[in-house]
Each structure stands twice: as structure tokens, then as C-alpha cells.
Enzyme design. Structure first.
Site, mmCIF file in Angstrom:
data_model
loop_
_atom_site.group_PDB
_atom_site.id
_atom_site.type_symbol
_atom_site.label_atom_id
_atom_site.label_comp_id
_atom_site.label_asym_id
_atom_site.label_seq_id
_atom_site.Cartn_x
_atom_site.Cartn_y
_atom_site.Cartn_z
ATOM 1 N N CYS A 229 -2.675 5.067 -0.812
ATOM 2 C CA CYS A 229 -2.728 6.089 -1.868
ATOM 3 C C CYS A 229 -1.537 5.945 -2.834
ATOM 4 O O CYS A 229 -0.394 6.203 -2.455
ATOM 5 C CB CYS A 229 -2.743 7.471 -1.206
ATOM 6 N N CYS B 96 0.427 9.177 -3.520
ATOM 7 C CA CYS B 96 1.202 9.520 -2.311
ATOM 8 C C CYS B 96 2.542 8.789 -2.321
ATOM 9 O O CYS B 96 3.567 9.350 -1.945
ATOM 10 C CB CYS B 96 0.439 9.145 -1.042
#
Length: 135
Positions: free
Chosen positions: A58, A61
Site C-alpha cells: 500500500c 500506507c
């Protein structure tokens, strides 16, 4: 001279006693959790905990993680617990994590606030500070 030796020894003993604790405090720190450690680190914590649900693949993230770590380090009343949802799918399912990154604030073992997606530094700082004040 004897008086000086005694005075020099006493503060050391008091210092050692004043920081003795049966369980180390993790406030102000970032800790990686697993399914086995999540309950102890988050739901049984005696202080507010910010949980970063993330995945290695991600992109947002990876950008949000350092902002959270920095904000928690400057607010030593909270702990940041990071949990990789790919490795701990049972925890992700329990908390209905459908999008990443998801950041949840826990207090007294319950989710009290959360946000999904990337946030800028000041917004992350405000979120962490708000929950640090709950302690």
C-alpha cells in the site's frame, strides 16, 4: 568525606527505584503487533492506543506510517501499534478493515475514532494529540 560518599550513593538508589515497573510502558513508541499480541498491546492497554492497519504493498500506507510515528513520538501519552492486515487477516476482519490505510484510536479497549486514507502532517498530529489528551 564520608558524608559526601553517602550523599552520592543515595540518589542512585532512589533513581533506580523510581523507574522500577513490572511491565514496560510503550507510550510514545511504535510497536508491530501480531494476532497473538494485539489484545495485550491494544485492548488491554491502560492508555490510548493508535492502531495503523497497513499492508506492505500500500503506497499511501508507506507515506502515512512515518507521519504517525513522528506524531506519536512527540505525544508520549499514546502508543502506535502497527498491524499488517495481510499477515493478520483475523484482526482486520474483526475490525471490518475494508480500505487502507485505516487508522483507529482505541481507549479502554474500544475503538473511539478512526480515519481511512492518507492525511497530511498537521491532520495526523491533531488526531494523535486529540487522543493523547484522553489519558
Amino acid at each position: 568525606m564520608n558524608f559526601l560518599r553517602t550523599a552520592a550513593i543515595r540518589p542512585t538508589k532512589q533513581f533506580a527505584r523510581s523507574f522500577h515497573a513490572a511491565q514496560p510502558r510503550l507510550t510514545g513508541k511504535t510497536v508491530e503487533a501480531t494476532s497473538q499480541t494485539f489484545e495485550k498491546l491494544v485492548t488491554k492497554a491502560d492508555h490510548p492506543v493508535i492502531v495503523d492497519f497497513y499492508a506492505d504493498w500500500c503506497g499511501p500506507c508507506k507515506m502515512l506510517g512515518p507521519l504517525l510515528t513522528k506524531s506519536v513520538a512527540s505525544n508520549p501519552k499514546v502508543t502506535l501499534v502497527k498491524i499488517n492486515v495481510d499477515d493478520n487477516q483475523d484482526i482486520a476482519a474483526k475490525y471490518n478493515i475494508a480500505a487502507l490505510p485505516t487508522v483507529s484510536a482505541f481507549n479502554n479497549g474500544k475503538v473511539v475514532d478512526s480515519f481511512v486514507g492518507m492525511r497530511n502532517g498537521p491532520m495526523v498530529e491533531q488526531f494523535v494529540k486529540k487522543h493523547a489528551e484522553l489519558s
